[in-house]
Scaffold this active site. Structure first.
Site, mmCIF file in Angstrom:
data_model
loop_
_atom_site.group_PDB
_atom_site.id
_atom_site.type_symbol
_atom_site.label_atom_id
_atom_site.label_comp_id
_atom_site.label_asym_id
_atom_site.label_seq_id
_atom_site.Cartn_x
_atom_site.Cartn_y
_atom_site.Cartn_z
ATOM 1 C CD GLN A 122 -41.165 -29.863 22.281
ATOM 2 O OE1 GLN A 122 -40.949 -28.694 22.649
ATOM 3 N NE2 GLN A 122 -40.623 -30.853 21.918
ATOM 4 C CG ASP A 141 -38.713 -38.452 22.042
ATOM 5 O OD1 ASP A 141 -39.731 -37.464 22.478
ATOM 6 O OD2 ASP A 141 -37.940 -38.199 22.931
ATOM 7 N NE ARG A 142 -38.155 -31.308 19.204
ATOM 8 C CZ ARG A 142 -38.398 -30.001 19.525
ATOM 9 N NH1 ARG A 142 -39.308 -29.198 18.765
ATOM 10 N NH2 ARG A 142 -37.570 -29.372 20.515
ATOM 11 C CG ASP A 143 -36.498 -32.211 22.571
ATOM 12 O OD1 ASP A 143 -36.261 -31.891 21.225
ATOM 13 O OD2 ASP A 143 -37.022 -31.201 23.517
ATOM 14 C CE LYS A 156 -36.685 -37.285 28.757
ATOM 15 N NZ LYS A 156 -36.057 -36.960 27.604
ATOM 16 N NE ARG A 198 -46.095 -33.949 30.476
ATOM 17 C CZ ARG A 198 -44.995 -33.079 30.354
ATOM 18 N NH1 ARG A 198 -45.136 -32.462 29.047
ATOM 19 N NH2 ARG A 198 -44.109 -33.334 30.903
ATOM 20 C CE LYS A 199 -43.549 -38.306 24.202
ATOM 21 N NZ LYS A 199 -42.103 -38.297 23.388
ATOM 22 C CE1 TYR A 241 -40.885 -30.032 27.630
ATOM 23 C CE2 TYR A 241 -40.456 -28.862 29.566
ATOM 24 C CZ TYR A 241 -41.109 -29.617 28.979
ATOM 25 O OH TYR A 241 -42.079 -30.362 29.743
#
Length: 162
Positions: free
Chosen positions: A54, A9-11, A131, A104-105, A21
Site C-alpha cells: 500500500q 494479495d488484495r487489489d 503480479k 514491500r513485495k 492503488y
C-alpha cells in the site's frame, strides 16, 4: 503441529483492480465471486491472510484511516459470508518516498511475519497474487506461489491447492 494458510494479495485478487492503488473507500469493491472458494479453503484447514503493498500511503494519496476503513469493511463482509480473515498485513512504504524496507513485495517480510505469528508450515501454505512480485515474495518466504489473472475468480484455481 503447524498451521497452513492462504495468503492473498488484495487489489486485483480479493477486490477490483483499478489500475493503481485503491485510494478511496467508495472505490473498494470486494469480489463476491470468491466467497465460496475461500469458504472451501477454510474447510480444508487454511487460515486466510491478506498481504498487500500500500505504497499510496507513503505517496500521500490516502491515509491509514482510509486504509483501515477498507480493511474493516473487508473483515465485516467476509465475516457475514462465513469467511474469517486471520490477519491483514500491509506495507505502507514506497522506495522512492520512504526508502528500502523488508516488507514491500517482492520482499517476503509480510509473509514471514504471518508465518511466525500463526505458526505456519510455509511449505504447506500458498500465496495467491496477480503480479510476479507476489510470486517472488512467496518463493523468498518458502511459500507456494500461485499467479492468477487480475480479478480472476479463485474458484478457478482451487485444484492447484492441496
Amino acid at each position: 503441529m503447524k498451521n497452513k494458510a492462504i495468503f492473498l494479495d488484495r487489489d486485483g485478487v480479493i477486490n477490483k483492480e483499478l489500475g493503481d492503488y485503491v485510494c478511496r473507500f467508495e472505490d473498494f469493491y470486494i469480489h463476491e465471486h470468491n466467497f465460496e472458494a475461500l469458504k472451501t479453503l477454510q474447510k480444508r484447514g487454511y487460515l486466510i491472510i491478506v498481504a498487500t503493498n500500500q505504497g499510496g500511503i507513503a505517496k500521500g494519496w490516502y491515509t491509514l484511516e482510509e486504509l483501515n476503513k477498507m480493511h474493516t469493511h473487508l473483515i465485516n463482509v467476509y465475516g457475514e459470508n462465513g469467511i474469517e480473515i486471520a490477519g491483514i498485513y500491509y506495507c505502507p512504504h514506497h522506495p522512492l518516498f520512504t526508502g528500502d524496507c523488508d516488507c514491500r513485495k517482492p520482499k517476503p517480510g509480510m509473509l514471514i511475519r504471518g508465518i511466525e505469528k500463526f505458526n505456519l508450515d510455509a511449505a504447506k501454505s500458498y500465496f495467491i497474487g496477480d503480479k510476479t512480485t507476489d510470486i517472488e515474495a512467496a518463493n523468498a518466504a518458502g511459500v507456494n506461489g500461485i499467479l492468477i489473472e487480475i480479478d480472476q475468480p479463485l474458484g478457478e484455481i482451487l485444484d492447484l491447492i492441496n
